[in-house]
Enzyme design. Structure first.
Site, PDB file in Angstrom:
ATOM      1  N   TYR A 135       6.667  41.355 -50.168  1.00 51.41           N
ATOM      2  CA  TYR A 135       5.510  42.172 -50.519  1.00 51.41           C
ATOM      3  C   TYR A 135       4.790  42.551 -49.222  1.00 51.41           C
ATOM      4  O   TYR A 135       3.615  42.260 -49.023  1.00 51.41           O
ATOM      5  CB  TYR A 135       4.577  41.469 -51.510  1.00 51.41           C
ATOM      6  N   GLU A 144       1.025  46.006 -43.682  1.00 56.96           N
ATOM      7  CA  GLU A 144       0.998  46.441 -42.287  1.00 56.96           C
ATOM      8  C   GLU A 144       0.917  45.262 -41.307  1.00 56.96           C
ATOM      9  O   GLU A 144       1.342  45.374 -40.153  1.00 56.96           O
ATOM     10  CB  GLU A 144      -0.143  47.448 -42.078  1.00 56.96           C
ATOM     11  N   HIS A 182       2.671  42.462 -41.672  1.00 57.92           N
ATOM     12  CA  HIS A 182       4.089  42.167 -41.458  1.00 57.92           C
ATOM     13  C   HIS A 182       4.726  43.270 -40.605  1.00 57.92           C
ATOM     14  O   HIS A 182       5.556  42.990 -39.745  1.00 57.92           O
ATOM     15  CB  HIS A 182       4.845  42.116 -42.796  1.00 57.92           C
ATOM     16  N   LYS A 184      -3.452  34.979 -39.131  1.00 60.42           N
ATOM     17  CA  LYS A 184      -4.293  34.736 -40.316  1.00 60.42           C
ATOM     18  C   LYS A 184      -4.017  33.328 -40.832  1.00 60.42           C
ATOM     19  O   LYS A 184      -4.919  32.636 -41.262  1.00 60.42           O
ATOM     20  CB  LYS A 184      -4.032  35.772 -41.414  1.00 60.42           C
ATOM     21  N   ASP A 185      -2.749  32.912 -40.730  1.00 61.60           N
ATOM     22  CA  ASP A 185      -2.369  31.549 -41.104  1.00 61.60           C
ATOM     23  C   ASP A 185      -2.338  30.696 -39.833  1.00 61.60           C
ATOM     24  O   ASP A 185      -1.282  30.216 -39.413  1.00 61.60           O
ATOM     25  CB  ASP A 185      -0.999  31.555 -41.791  1.00 61.60           C
ATOM     26  N   GLN A 226      -0.832  27.302 -40.069  1.00 57.81           N
ATOM     27  CA  GLN A 226       0.628  27.387 -40.163  1.00 57.81           C
ATOM     28  C   GLN A 226       1.236  27.554 -38.766  1.00 57.81           C
ATOM     29  O   GLN A 226       2.262  26.941 -38.444  1.00 57.81           O
ATOM     30  CB  GLN A 226       1.022  28.554 -41.065  1.00 57.81           C
ATOM     31  N   SER A 235      -3.358  40.801 -46.635  1.00 60.94           N
ATOM     32  CA  SER A 235      -2.661  39.692 -47.273  1.00 60.94           C
ATOM     33  C   SER A 235      -1.957  40.236 -48.500  1.00 60.94           C
ATOM     34  O   SER A 235      -2.490  41.115 -49.189  1.00 60.94           O
ATOM     35  CB  SER A 235      -3.680  38.627 -47.705  1.00 60.94           C
ATOM     36  N   SER A 236      -0.783  39.694 -48.785  1.00 61.18           N
ATOM     37  CA  SER A 236      -0.068  40.129 -49.994  1.00 61.18           C
ATOM     38  C   SER A 236      -0.905  39.808 -51.225  1.00 61.18           C
ATOM     39  O   SER A 236      -0.773  40.446 -52.269  1.00 61.18           O
ATOM     40  CB  SER A 236       1.283  39.422 -50.093  1.00 61.18           C
TER      41      SER A 236
HETATM   42  O1  PAF Z   1       3.695  32.799 -43.971  1.00 62.90           O
HETATM   43  C1  PAF Z   1       4.561  32.919 -44.873  1.00 62.90           C
HETATM   44  O2  PAF Z   1       4.789  34.005 -45.407  1.00 62.90           O
HETATM   45  C2  PAF Z   1       5.376  31.699 -45.282  1.00 62.90           C
HETATM   46  O3  PAF Z   1       4.605  30.550 -45.249  1.00 62.90           O
HETATM   47  C3  PAF Z   1       6.657  31.521 -44.454  1.00 62.90           C
HETATM   48  C4  PAF Z   1       6.361  31.259 -42.993  1.00 62.90           C
HETATM   49  C5  PAF Z   1       7.535  32.760 -44.580  1.00 62.90           C
HETATM   50  C6  PAF Z   1       7.462  30.325 -44.990  1.00 62.90           C
HETATM   51  O4  PAF Z   1       7.815  30.507 -46.328  1.00 62.90           O
END
Ligand code: PAF
Length: 294
Positions: free
Chosen positions: A32, A35, A37, A149-150, A153, A185-186
């Site tokens: 999904y 921009e 991504h 944004k993450d 992560q 964000s999706s």
């Molecule tokens: O950030 C994301 O979209 C997900 O957490 C990832 C890194 C693709 C892992 O599933």
């Protein structure tokens, strides 16, 4: 652009393209695409000989009451955007392909996953750690691109790469925003019109915080309170957390600490629910008189 749905297809196509020591840039996603991504894909395309996108909604990182079943999907649109961004290979595995058997291995990053999103999404980062490790082994990229944004992560993945000796450069990329400041964000697609209008308080409060830290005598606690009260302006906003932490260690900052006296990198991170939609945003604050997002 080549679309691969099995590990074997991915391997043989990558091996052919990678001949002559070509570099591989990798953008793992759950699809999904937006921009944000798009910007990662373009960076991966520009800085590497081969760019690879993965689209996989990883069930292992969703909690039992989360949005796995309704997570938005649009493969056709994703492939179009990927092609426009110059992507060479798209890997779209099924659950059976990614997890033919129930995995018995976990990738747990202690110390970085009990706070922020980890506190309210138990097991989330274990699921991210496992799938990202599996994808890294399959794609064997030289560089991997992740949106800030993450930010938690990114810190977790950098730690995994360090601890497990993945020979991969993690490239943290700037948050991409709508014209009114909302981070892409999706999940923004879940917001109704009123929630979407209210959600602008997230980026506004981060922007205000960047100004407030220039004032003398602002403590971590008072900054957090000001941010919370600004977010509270939005009718449907339900704050999950607003936290000020060291980055990337994610160690806490005492509430009485003067923000201006902190010389290391710090992050102001927030998660706010609008109805059932949970949005996150953050800013890496520059206490020496400014702020940026990377
Ligand atoms: O950030 C994301 O979209 C997900 O957490 C990832 C890194 C693709 C892992 O599933």
């Amino acid at each position: 652009m080549i679309v691969c749905r099995t590990k074997e297809e991915l391997k043989s196509n990558l091996n052919q393209l990678r001949a002559n020591e070509k570099s591989v840039g990798f953008v793992p996603t759950m699809g999904y695409l937006h921009e944000g991504h798009g910007s990662l894909l373009r960076l991966a395309h520009e800085a590497n000989d081969i760019s690879v996108l993965s689209i996989y909604v990883n069930p292992m990182q969703f909690g039992p009451n989360e949005d796995l079943d309704r997570y938005p999907r649009d493969e056709e649109r994703d492939l179009k955007l990927a092609e426009e961004c110059g992507t060479d290979i798209v890997f779209i595995p099924s659950n059976e392909e990614m997890y033919p058997k129930k995995p018995l291995t976990t990738v747990v990053v202690n110390g970085l996953t009990s706070q922020l999103c980890g506190a309210t999404r138990p097991g989330h980062f274990d699921g991210v750690g496992l799938v990202v490790s599996k994808l890294f082994h399959l794609v064997k990229p030289d560089r991997a691109y992740f949106g800030m944004k993450d930010a938690q992560q990114v810190a977790v993945i950098e730690q995994i790469v360090d601890d497990l000796n993945f020979d991969i450069e993690i490239v943290p990329c700037q948050i991409v925003r709508e014209p009114d400041g909302l981070a892409l964000s999706s999940r923004n697609v879940y917001l109704n019109a009123e929630q979407r209008a209210g959600a602008v308080v997230l980026s506004q409060s981060l922007h205000l915080a960047e100004e407030w830290i220039k004032e003398t005598g602002v403590t971590a606690g008072s900054l957090i309170e000001r941010v919370k009260s600004h977010i509270g302006i939005a009718k449907e906003a339900n704050i999950e957390y607003v936290e000020l932490l060291h980055y990337p260690t994610l160690e806490p900052i005492e509430v009485n600490k003067y923000v201006g006296s902190i010389t290391s990198r710090i992050i102001l991170a927030l998660a706010v629910k609008f109805g059932t939609t949970r949005l996150i945003d953050n800013s890496l604050l520059n206490t020496s008189g400014g702020a940026n997002n990377v």
